[in-house]
Design a protein around this motif. Sequence first.
Motif, mmCIF file in Angstrom:
data_model
loop_
_atom_site.group_PDB
_atom_site.id
_atom_site.type_symbol
_atom_site.label_atom_id
_atom_site.label_comp_id
_atom_site.label_asym_id
_atom_site.label_seq_id
_atom_site.Cartn_x
_atom_site.Cartn_y
_atom_site.Cartn_z
ATOM 1 N N ASP A 254 -24.018 -9.949 -24.044
ATOM 2 C CA ASP A 254 -23.370 -11.882 -22.953
ATOM 3 C C ASP A 254 -22.140 -12.418 -24.246
ATOM 4 O OD1 ASP A 254 -24.718 -13.372 -21.591
ATOM 5 O OD2 ASP A 254 -23.672 -14.483 -22.999
ATOM 6 N N GLU A 345 -27.188 -21.636 -25.284
ATOM 7 C CA GLU A 345 -26.394 -20.253 -24.412
ATOM 8 C C GLU A 345 -27.288 -19.429 -23.722
ATOM 9 O OE1 GLU A 345 -21.490 -21.229 -26.437
ATOM 10 O OE2 GLU A 345 -23.084 -19.419 -26.737
ATOM 11 N N TYR A 346 -27.817 -18.679 -25.114
ATOM 12 C CA TYR A 346 -29.027 -18.258 -24.875
ATOM 13 C C TYR A 346 -29.584 -18.700 -23.851
ATOM 14 C CZ TYR A 346 -33.756 -15.829 -24.768
ATOM 15 O OH TYR A 346 -35.086 -15.276 -24.465
ATOM 16 N N THR A 349 -28.586 -17.384 -20.223
ATOM 17 C CA THR A 349 -29.119 -15.935 -19.851
ATOM 18 C C THR A 349 -30.088 -15.558 -19.519
ATOM 19 O OG1 THR A 349 -29.324 -15.085 -21.970
ATOM 20 C CG2 THR A 349 -26.990 -15.256 -21.815
ATOM 21 N N ARG A 391 -32.075 -8.221 -21.284
ATOM 22 C CA ARG A 391 -31.942 -9.528 -21.090
ATOM 23 C C ARG A 391 -32.798 -10.612 -20.408
ATOM 24 N NH1 ARG A 391 -25.792 -11.692 -19.429
ATOM 25 N NH2 ARG A 391 -26.497 -13.302 -18.477
#
Length: 546
Positions: A254, A345-346, A349, A391
């Motif tokens: 990412d 941000e994680y 994802t 992911r």
Amino acid sequence: MRTGGRILVDQLELNGVDLAFCLPGESYLPVLDALYDSPIRLVTCRHEQGAANASEAYGKLTGRPGICLVTRGPGATQAAVGVHTAKQDSSPMILLVGQVPRAFRGREAWQELDYAQVFGGIAKAAWEVDSAERIPEHMAEAFSIALGGRPGPVVLALPEDMLAEQADVADRSRVEVEHVAPRADDLERLRELLAGSERPLVLVGEGGWTAETSRDVQAFCEANALPVACAFRCQDFVDNRSPSYVGVLGVAMDEAIAARLRNADFVLAIGGRLGEVPTRRYTLLEPPDPRQTLVRVHPDASELGRVYEPDLAVAATLSDFAAASRGLDPLEPRWREWTTAGRAEYEGTLLHEPMEGAVDLGEIMAFLRQRLPGDAIQTCGAGNFTVWAHRFAQFTQFGTQACPRSGSMGYGLPAAVAAQLIHPDSVVVCFTGDGDFVMSSPELATAVQYELPIVVLLVNNGMYGTIRMHQERQFPGRVVGTDLENPDFPALARAYGAHGERVERTEDFEGAFERALGSGKPAVLELPVDPERISPRVKLSELRAG
Ligand SMILES: Cc1ncc(C[n+]2csc(CCOP(=O)(O)OP(=O)(O)O)c2C)c(N)n1
Ligand SMILES: [Mg+2]
């Protein structure tokens, strides 16, 4: 007096070996015969690739060497792929290979190979044992090398007449690896360097990780509000729900986590190899002297200065380092916002773009995130399907991801066999692709034979998708060598005696998954997907258009 075979099996037993994987050969019959009377569970595989990958996974999941027994020449060369993965992944493993009788050596006798030469560049060490009397000594050395420093694979060649020979020799004791604690002044220096930073990042990777190491590293990171990222296929090293966890530095990385490593001013790398994948081809950390202040912790002193020149190198067993770091007085984190932003941000994802076609892998992964218990073990091989599997998965416990950091296809199914044998009560899910699955599908017979209720999720896009993706990017529209005509996978599964279903729509997945678990048998759920969605954020038509 004991035969060489008996002496060898006694060394395995006293080293705590409870499970071994084999494909039998007449070159090591005395070892098989000694296993007849042994409490060690011998699991017979259908291809040496499977036996070697299963024992590699055993090493990865338990921290003790996975034991693999194969015959000479063709057996050993087929097992090589598992040895390569054990090397790249730093997993302890011992491959035992039958060898021609000592008197024939050097004549290129039937199936003869020089194992020290063949495996010299793949294994951590490879040699031949040439007297039954010295088996205890050689086995102790094999265990020490496999487990010590950076763990890895050891190959021992066993001449067949040596295994039949009788000898009177005492056993050695169980091999334990010495712990090396970090020095107090190293910890002090670490604290100073960290105190001087504004954008720190902790990076965790293989090299003797344990559940305790996870808990201590996580406590250290949380106490100091430090962001922590996992190296490729080490996603189970930290609880992904921790406010400190910010993502994985893997294949199809990412952008946000890549930028976080690139923009960090301080990196504490605990274990791992800082290899091509987590550094994005050596760009996020630039060799030899990265912009980031680098603190490198590894049990193997020879790894500390490899590729990168650290500002501080700490030679220590990872669990000892983790325990010591946890005991450090926490710092006032000037980087709290940096960490919070990384965490946000994680979490972003985990959201997926809707997928073309009737089966949406993002939706299925979202379901599995809720449905799978914390101790469920996930395995995979190689292919673009793994990008979804990694992911959109969340790992909460160490020892729940058995995937090849080497990127080797065919690993997932035998790894699932090993995982289910080690943890009979855990749910074991193998993610695979149409290409990946066929490479080791004979091990479905192993799963059936040993009554292992693994669930295989087979993502079928009718091609070697990863390679197609690169092909379309570099040579748009010129498709060659990447299309696949596939068997009827559910029928194939049923022919093996497993449960098999094709899931035609996302909404049918839940029912199919529950039926798979309820079948009590190995199960294959085929997920036919639209080839247009080659990766979670990449469309084939867009690649082709350039
Ligand atoms: C043993 C081995 N051979 C070849 C490769 C190269 N390779 C990587 S991914 C891939 C395609 C995998 O196809 P599939 O399982 O169908 O997954 P997809 O990419 O289509 O999702 C290939 C050929 C590899 N990584 N390992
Ligand atoms: Mg495919």
